[in-house]
Scaffold this active site. Structure first.
Site, short mmCIF file in Angstrom:
data_model
loop_
_atom_site.label_atom_id
_atom_site.label_comp_id
_atom_site.label_asym_id
_atom_site.label_seq_id
_atom_site.Cartn_x
_atom_site.Cartn_y
_atom_site.Cartn_z
N HIS A 1 -8.91 -27.44 -112.10
CA HIS A 1 -10.03 -27.10 -111.21
C HIS A 1 -11.35 -26.85 -111.93
O HIS A 1 -12.08 -25.90 -111.62
CB HIS A 1 -9.66 -25.89 -110.36
CG HIS A 1 -8.63 -26.15 -109.30
ND1 HIS A 1 -8.41 -27.40 -108.77
CD2 HIS A 1 -7.76 -25.30 -108.66
CE1 HIS A 1 -7.45 -27.32 -107.85
NE2 HIS A 1 -7.03 -26.07 -107.78
N HIS B 1 -11.53 -25.02 -101.64
CA HIS B 1 -10.20 -24.44 -101.86
C HIS B 1 -9.91 -23.29 -100.92
O HIS B 1 -9.33 -22.27 -101.31
CB HIS B 1 -10.06 -24.00 -103.33
CG HIS B 1 -8.67 -24.01 -103.84
ND1 HIS B 1 -7.74 -23.05 -103.53
CD2 HIS B 1 -8.02 -24.88 -104.66
CE1 HIS B 1 -6.60 -23.30 -104.14
NE2 HIS B 1 -6.74 -24.41 -104.84
N GLU C 1 -6.83 -29.73 -99.87
CA GLU C 1 -7.83 -30.05 -100.87
C GLU C 1 -8.11 -31.55 -100.86
O GLU C 1 -7.51 -32.32 -101.60
CB GLU C 1 -7.34 -29.58 -102.25
CG GLU C 1 -7.02 -28.09 -102.29
CD GLU C 1 -6.16 -27.71 -103.48
OE1 GLU C 1 -6.49 -28.11 -104.62
OE2 GLU C 1 -5.13 -27.02 -103.28
#
Length: 345
Positions: free
Chosen positions: A101, A175, A309
């Site tokens: 991420h 997220h 996502e």
């Protein structure tokens, strides 16, 4: 429709968008973190349907990435390295030997420049950021904007756009952990999900894609006609077990013009519809969410939220045949995901 602004901890701003139906969306300019989405249930009671901390200070670290903008690359990059145009780039290893991420200094920990706006039937904020060449190990200076727009149709529209002055890798997402029960009244076991995906991506024991795509037929990964998330949470299948008893997998969406995912929760009557022009998404059922975090409506525990996502696949950096995360120099990156909320029954 209106926008309210509040100072948080003398360093951030909290924006709250309100439409004519009373739906509200709140988010920080820090990380673009969505802290609250309040929508009605079938009894017209407004309740929050995303996970967020009780104490805003907890967002400084935010290891679970609650509500945040993820970038430059959402997901896991194997061995924290990749090669493009015959040059190898090394990134920060922030999950075992891998990169997750965007790393420790990813977009989820950036204070974004915010520009509120309002039209006759929308209200929103444009968040802007310049990520410099080499930042986090990524090539190219990337100028990016993420716009949050709330409509009177109870739609939250997320628009992502940007360009880099060098060929680079990029796929962004949000997220948020959704729980349509409202105010964390229950886990997400009973959430009914429908999405048109014939294949998902196999994971190894470190949750890294193996490069193999698996047909969803006759598995708990077949959501084409809808199923409850409990099917995968309770499944003894190898792939559900690898993901710590649930889902943390990339689903390749069928090649249709507009991808639509539907999520329903019968007790509240809430329905969330997700529309995106991304080629796939990671669905994560918060299998490893720890117990006892102080959230706005109570303590955290596994399976308290589900993430959708929407993104391309970082597996494309190491394997053929996956949606690419490479963008060329001066190529416009332009993606959209829309979360719509309604009531059924």
């Amino acid at each position: 429709m209106k926008i309210d602004t509040q100072e948080i901890l003398n360093k951030w701003k909290l924006y709250t968008l309100t439409n004519d139906n009373g739906m509200t969306v709140s988010f920080l300019n820090f990380g673009g973190i969505i802290t609250d989405i309040s929508v009605p249930n079938r009894h017209n009671q407004l309740e929050n349907v995303v996970l967020g901390y009780k104490d805003y200070l907890d967002y400084e670290k935010n290891p679970n990435f609650f509500g945040a903008i993820i970038g430059r690359v959402a997901g896991r990059i194997q061995d924290a390295s990749y090669t493009i145009e015959n040059q190898t780039y090394t990134l920060v290893s922030n999950e075992g030997g891998h990169h997750l991420h965007g790393g420790d200094g990813g977009f989820h920990q950036v204070v974004w420049q915010a520009s509120p706006f309002q039209t006759a039937d929308t209200v929103g904020v444009k968040l802007s950021h310049k990520s410099l060449d080499g930042e986090g190990g990524y090539p190219g200076t990337f100028e990016v904007a993420v716009t949050y727009t709330l409509t009177n149709n109870n739609e939250l529209i997320l628009n992502y756009s940007g360009t880099s002055d060098k060929t680079t890798v990029l796929t962004m997402t949000n997220h948020s952990y959704f729980n349509l029960n409202g105010n964390l009244a229950d886990t997400i076991h009973n959430h009914h999900v429908t999405m048109k995906s014939d294949e998902y991506v196999e994971l190894n024991s470190e949750l890294i894609p193996t490069g193999k795509k698996i047909d969803v037929s006759n598995t708990p990964f077949d959501f084409r006609n809808g199923r409850e998330l409990v099917d995968g949470i309770n499944s003894l299948s190898e792939q559900n077990s690898v993901a710590n008893h649930g889902y943390d997998h990339y689903f390749i969406l069928n090649q249709i013009q507009q991808h639509i995912i539907s999520v329903k929760e019968d007790i509240s009557g809430r329905v969330m519809t997700i529309k995106t022009n991304q080629p796939g998404l990671v669905m994560y059922t918060s299998n490893t969410l720890e117990d006892g975090l102080e959230l706005a409506e109570g303590k955290s525990k596994p399976y308290l939220g589900v993430c959708f996502e929407t993104q391309a696949s970082p597996a494309s950096l190491h394997h053929e045949g996956f949606p690419s995360v490479i963008i060329k120099a001066n190529e416009l990156y332009e993606k959209q995901t829309v979360f719509s909320f309604s009531i059924e029954g």
